[in-house]
Write a protein that holds these residues in place. Structure first.
Motif, PDB file in Angstrom:
ATOM      1  N   ALA A  83      56.291   5.986  -9.668  1.00  0.00           N
ATOM      2  CA  ALA A  83      55.501   7.114 -10.161  1.00  0.00           C
ATOM      3  C   ALA A  83      56.086   8.443  -9.703  1.00  0.00           C
ATOM      4  O   ALA A  83      56.110   9.416 -10.460  1.00  0.00           O
ATOM      5  N   ALA A  84      56.576   8.494  -8.458  1.00  0.00           N
ATOM      6  CA  ALA A  84      57.184   9.721  -7.943  1.00  0.00           C
ATOM      7  C   ALA A  84      58.453  10.055  -8.722  1.00  0.00           C
ATOM      8  O   ALA A  84      58.725  11.232  -9.017  1.00  0.00           O
ATOM      9  N   ARG A  85      59.215   9.041  -9.093  1.00  0.00           N
ATOM     10  CA  ARG A  85      60.405   9.279  -9.911  1.00  0.00           C
ATOM     11  C   ARG A  85      60.028   9.838 -11.279  1.00  0.00           C
ATOM     12  O   ARG A  85      60.719  10.714 -11.821  1.00  0.00           O
ATOM     13  N   GLN A  86      58.950   9.337 -11.831  1.00  0.00           N
ATOM     14  CA  GLN A  86      58.478   9.881 -13.106  1.00  0.00           C
ATOM     15  C   GLN A  86      58.132  11.358 -12.958  1.00  0.00           C
ATOM     16  O   GLN A  86      58.456  12.179 -13.817  1.00  0.00           O
TER      17      GLN A  86
ATOM     18  N   VAL B 145      51.696  18.532 -10.709  1.00  0.00           N
ATOM     19  CA  VAL B 145      51.158  18.154 -12.021  1.00  0.00           C
ATOM     20  C   VAL B 145      51.778  16.836 -12.481  1.00  0.00           C
ATOM     21  O   VAL B 145      51.082  15.940 -12.985  1.00  0.00           O
ATOM     22  N   GLY B 146      53.092  16.707 -12.301  1.00  0.00           N
ATOM     23  CA  GLY B 146      53.763  15.470 -12.678  1.00  0.00           C
ATOM     24  C   GLY B 146      53.241  14.271 -11.905  1.00  0.00           C
ATOM     25  O   GLY B 146      53.070  13.172 -12.466  1.00  0.00           O
ATOM     26  N   MET B 147      52.961  14.461 -10.602  1.00  0.00           N
ATOM     27  CA  MET B 147      52.401  13.380  -9.790  1.00  0.00           C
ATOM     28  C   MET B 147      51.014  12.988 -10.298  1.00  0.00           C
ATOM     29  O   MET B 147      50.698  11.794 -10.423  1.00  0.00           O
TER      30      MET B 147
ATOM     31  N   LEU C 164      65.470  16.506  -4.146  1.00  0.00           N
ATOM     32  CA  LEU C 164      65.564  15.084  -3.848  1.00  0.00           C
ATOM     33  C   LEU C 164      64.200  14.473  -3.563  1.00  0.00           C
ATOM     34  O   LEU C 164      63.278  15.152  -3.101  1.00  0.00           O
ATOM     35  N   LEU C 165      64.101  13.183  -3.837  1.00  0.00           N
ATOM     36  CA  LEU C 165      62.974  12.372  -3.395  1.00  0.00           C
ATOM     37  C   LEU C 165      63.446  11.625  -2.155  1.00  0.00           C
ATOM     38  O   LEU C 165      64.429  10.880  -2.215  1.00  0.00           O
ATOM     39  N   ILE C 166      62.765  11.848  -1.035  1.00  0.00           N
ATOM     40  CA  ILE C 166      63.224  11.333   0.252  1.00  0.00           C
ATOM     41  C   ILE C 166      62.211  10.366   0.841  1.00  0.00           C
ATOM     42  O   ILE C 166      61.002  10.610   0.822  1.00  0.00           O
TER      43      ILE C 166
END
Length: 199
Positions: free
Chosen positions: A84-87, A133-135, A178-180
């Motif tokens: 979901a975070a990647r989305q 918002v995306g989350m 980045l997503l960490i």
């Protein structure tokens, strides 16, 4: 399209909750990471400050970053949260962000010595909101903060220290975010995904 939050995380509502008491576990967040030269500059500033005020902590050279938005803390990192975070990350649209930190100060509640400044604040705040918002749209908690303050944590120490304006600001242009995955208690960051800032 409104979506109900999915069963993510570890609080009673099934959402990841910020938990300062975690001695171990897994934290997921979005961030900017400075290039090596900026890491070295920031670490040198922290070391000078540490010596000047006899602080016991050491600079966090290997994990220096500018947090954009926190996703959650978990005993084990859930694959559905990562998905979901990647989305959410894929929804961001932003040009490269010129960051400038020209002050060093202490965040008393976190007992953190940080670099901060206004350079890059507005565009990074827009990315913060876009990710929130995306989350939300991906079923995660949005975690948008009205008090979002871009900063880079240098070290943690209990000792009070006065704020200082830097003679030479810490500046760079961030061309990606980045997503960490942070392994709590081990000062270990793992990059899960990255997205360019192209405009």
């Amino acid at each position: 399209m409104n979506q109900m939050p999915l069963d993510f995380g570890d609080d009673k509502n099934g959402r990841g909750r910020w938990n300062e008491s975690y001695a171990s576990g897994h934290r997921l967040f979005f961030a900017l990471c400075p290039p090596d030269a900026i890491e070295q500059q920031a670490a040198a500033i922290a070391d000078d400050y540490r010596r000047a005020f006899s602080l016991s902590a050491r600079p966090r050279l290997t994990t220096l970053h500018v947090s954009i938005i926190w996703v959650g803390d978990y005993p084990k990192l859930p694959e559905d949260v990562v998905f979901a975070a990647r989305q959410a990350g894929a929804t961001v649209e932003s040009a490269p962000i010129a960051m400038t930190f020209d002050r060093i100060m202490r965040f008393p509640q976190a007992r953190a010595l940080v670099l901060c400044g206004e350079g890059g604040r507005k565009p990074l705040t827009r990315v913060h909101v876009q990710l929130g918002v995306g989350m939300h749209n991906a079923g995660l908690r949005h975690n948008i903060s009205r008090d979002f303050t871009p900063h880079m944590t240098l070290l943690y120490d209990r000792k009070a220290m006065p704020p200082t304006t830097l003679d030479t600001p810490v500046s760079w242009t961030a061309s990606e975010f980045l997503l960490i995955h942070s392994v709590l208690g081990k000062a270990e960051h793992r990059i899960i995904d990255r997205w360019p800032l192209l405009g």
